[in-house]
Scaffold this motif. Structure first.
Motif, PDB file in Angstrom:
ATOM      1  N   ALA A 132       0.834  -1.205   0.000  1.00 50.43           N
ATOM      2  CA  ALA A 132       0.000   0.000   0.000  1.00 50.43           C
ATOM      3  C   ALA A 132       0.866   1.251   0.000  1.00 50.43           C
ATOM      4  O   ALA A 132       0.544   2.238  -0.667  1.00 50.43           O
ATOM      5  N   VAL A 133       1.981   1.235   0.739  1.00 47.68           N
ATOM      6  CA  VAL A 133       2.889   2.378   0.765  1.00 47.68           C
ATOM      7  C   VAL A 133       3.397   2.667  -0.645  1.00 47.68           C
ATOM      8  O   VAL A 133       3.408   3.824  -1.096  1.00 47.68           O
ATOM      9  N   GLU A 134       3.796   1.623  -1.364  1.00 48.19           N
ATOM     10  CA  GLU A 134       4.302   1.814  -2.723  1.00 48.19           C
ATOM     11  C   GLU A 134       3.204   2.310  -3.665  1.00 48.19           C
ATOM     12  O   GLU A 134       3.444   3.151  -4.527  1.00 48.19           O
ATOM     13  N   VAL A 135       2.001   1.812  -3.487  1.00 45.99           N
ATOM     14  CA  VAL A 135       0.873   2.248  -4.319  1.00 45.99           C
ATOM     15  C   VAL A 135       0.546   3.713  -4.034  1.00 45.99           C
ATOM     16  O   VAL A 135       0.310   4.496  -4.962  1.00 45.99           O
ATOM     17  N   PHE A 136       0.544   4.101  -2.755  1.00 47.84           N
ATOM     18  CA  PHE A 136       0.292   5.502  -2.417  1.00 47.84           C
ATOM     19  C   PHE A 136       1.405   6.409  -2.948  1.00 47.84           C
ATOM     20  O   PHE A 136       1.144   7.536  -3.374  1.00 47.84           O
ATOM     21  N   ARG A 137       2.645   5.932  -2.932  1.00 49.28           N
ATOM     22  CA  ARG A 137       3.752   6.717  -3.489  1.00 49.28           C
ATOM     23  C   ARG A 137       3.526   6.963  -4.979  1.00 49.28           C
ATOM     24  O   ARG A 137       3.746   8.060  -5.481  1.00 49.28           O
ATOM     25  N   ARG A 138       3.057   5.935  -5.657  1.00 53.49           N
ATOM     26  CA  ARG A 138       2.776   6.068  -7.091  1.00 53.49           C
ATOM     27  C   ARG A 138       1.648   7.078  -7.306  1.00 53.49           C
ATOM     28  O   ARG A 138       1.729   7.937  -8.185  1.00 53.49           O
ATOM     29  N   ALA A 139       0.589   6.973  -6.518  1.00 54.97           N
ATOM     30  CA  ALA A 139      -0.540   7.908  -6.645  1.00 54.97           C
ATOM     31  C   ALA A 139      -0.084   9.336  -6.375  1.00 54.97           C
ATOM     32  O   ALA A 139      -0.464  10.269  -7.089  1.00 54.97           O
ATOM     33  N   TYR A 140       0.750   9.509  -5.352  1.00 56.38           N
ATOM     34  CA  TYR A 140       1.247  10.837  -4.987  1.00 56.38           C
ATOM     35  C   TYR A 140       2.118  11.418  -6.097  1.00 56.38           C
ATOM     36  O   TYR A 140       2.011  12.592  -6.438  1.00 56.38           O
ATOM     37  N   ALA A 141       2.960  10.575  -6.700  1.00 59.60           N
ATOM     38  CA  ALA A 141       3.822  11.032  -7.789  1.00 59.60           C
ATOM     39  C   ALA A 141       2.998  11.396  -9.027  1.00 59.60           C
ATOM     40  O   ALA A 141       3.258  12.406  -9.679  1.00 59.60           O
ATOM     41  N   LEU A 142       2.003  10.581  -9.349  1.00 57.46           N
ATOM     42  CA  LEU A 142       1.155  10.864 -10.505  1.00 57.46           C
ATOM     43  C   LEU A 142       0.357  12.149 -10.308  1.00 57.46           C
ATOM     44  O   LEU A 142       0.057  12.854 -11.269  1.00 57.46           O
ATOM     45  N   ASP A 143       0.015  12.437  -9.059  1.00 55.16           N
ATOM     46  CA  ASP A 143      -0.753  13.635  -8.730  1.00 55.16           C
ATOM     47  C   ASP A 143       0.161  14.858  -8.583  1.00 55.16           C
ATOM     48  O   ASP A 143      -0.319  15.951  -8.337  1.00 55.16           O
ATOM     49  N   SER A 144       1.448  14.659  -8.738  1.00 60.56           N
ATOM     50  CA  SER A 144       2.463  15.718  -8.592  1.00 60.56           C
ATOM     51  C   SER A 144       2.423  16.360  -7.216  1.00 60.56           C
ATOM     52  O   SER A 144       2.735  17.535  -7.056  1.00 60.56           O
ATOM     53  N   GLY A 145       1.999  15.613  -6.227  1.00 57.47           N
ATOM     54  CA  GLY A 145       1.968  16.126  -4.864  1.00 57.47           C
ATOM     55  C   GLY A 145       0.927  17.197  -4.621  1.00 57.47           C
ATOM     56  O   GLY A 145       0.985  17.894  -3.620  1.00 57.47           O
ATOM     57  N   GLU A 146      -0.039  17.338  -5.529  1.00 56.16           N
ATOM     58  CA  GLU A 146      -1.037  18.402  -5.396  1.00 56.16           C
ATOM     59  C   GLU A 146      -2.201  18.033  -4.490  1.00 56.16           C
ATOM     60  O   GLU A 146      -2.949  18.903  -4.076  1.00 56.16           O
ATOM     61  N   SER A 147      -2.384  16.770  -4.213  1.00 56.36           N
ATOM     62  CA  SER A 147      -3.518  16.337  -3.409  1.00 56.36           C
ATOM     63  C   SER A 147      -3.087  16.104  -1.968  1.00 56.36           C
ATOM     64  O   SER A 147      -2.323  15.174  -1.676  1.00 56.36           O
ATOM     65  N   ASP A 148      -3.595  16.942  -1.086  1.00 57.08           N
ATOM     66  CA  ASP A 148      -3.288  16.766   0.331  1.00 57.08           C
ATOM     67  C   ASP A 148      -3.809  15.443   0.871  1.00 57.08           C
ATOM     68  O   ASP A 148      -3.110  14.786   1.650  1.00 57.08           O
TER      69      ASP A 148
END
Length: 190
Positions: A132-148
């Motif tokens: 899950a940590v790796e999946v969230f990292r991927r989501a965060y990177a795809l979102d460019s860190g814009e989603s709090d």
């Protein structure tokens, strides 16, 4: 003993049948061998994805799942429809089905951060924290860190994975949160 059928309902049924057989009855062309068409146009129907998102926000997960299936019939199995299906399945407690649907969603739309985030939610619920940590990292990177909320999900998953600020009696509860476009994000009450 013979039972009598009430006369009024029988007469009404016979009248409706005769009207349907009459020329132009039930909006039918007289030379058409087919049944009459419905009086509504499917182009005016509300998109199944929108209906599903609204039902998810209202807490009607069974109905939302049906709406997402109808949307999949209209649009195909896109990342958005699969993400909706997986989110509804998660809310219904069908974790295995939700994980399969969301894995298919991220395979269809590899650049879809909401689908990655929702997969992370399922993995957290299934106690697959490291993945899950790796999946969230991927989501965060795809979102460019814009989603709090995605950032918060990543922080919560890392903390749980590393056992930081986590003990047996203070377990964090992860939950899906709807965004305006129908995606759902995982938040922890910190």
């Amino acid at each position: 003993m013979i039972k009598r059928i009430p006369a009024l309902p029988s007469l009404l049924a016979l009248g409706c049948l005769l009207m349907a057989c009459a020329e132009g009855g039930l909006n039918r062309q007289s030379d058409s061998p087919y049944a009459p068409r419905a009086r509504y146009d499917t182009a005016d129907a509300v998109d199944g994805l929108i209906v599903g998102h609204r039902l998810m926000a209202a807490g009607e997960y069974d109905l939302a799942l049906d709406a997402y299936y109808r949307a999949a019939g209209q649009h195909g199995l896109t990342a958005d429809t699969l993400s909706g299906i997986g989110s509804a399945q998660l809310k219904l407690g069908r974790l295995g089905q939700a994980e399969a649907s969301l894995r298919q969603a991220v395979a269809e739309g590899e650049e879809f951060p909401e689908a990655w985030n929702n997969l992370g939610v399922v993995l957290m619920e299934r106690n697959k924290t490291a993945e899950a940590v790796e999946v969230f990292r991927r989501a965060y990177a795809l979102d460019s860190g814009e989603s709090d909320p995605i950032r918060d999900n990543l922080r919560g998953a890392i903390a749980k994975n590393d056992h930081l600020a986590y003990n047996g009696e203070n377990e964090e509860k992860f939950d899906l949160i709807g965004r305006g476009n129908g995606s759902y994000l995982l938040l922890s009450p910190s």
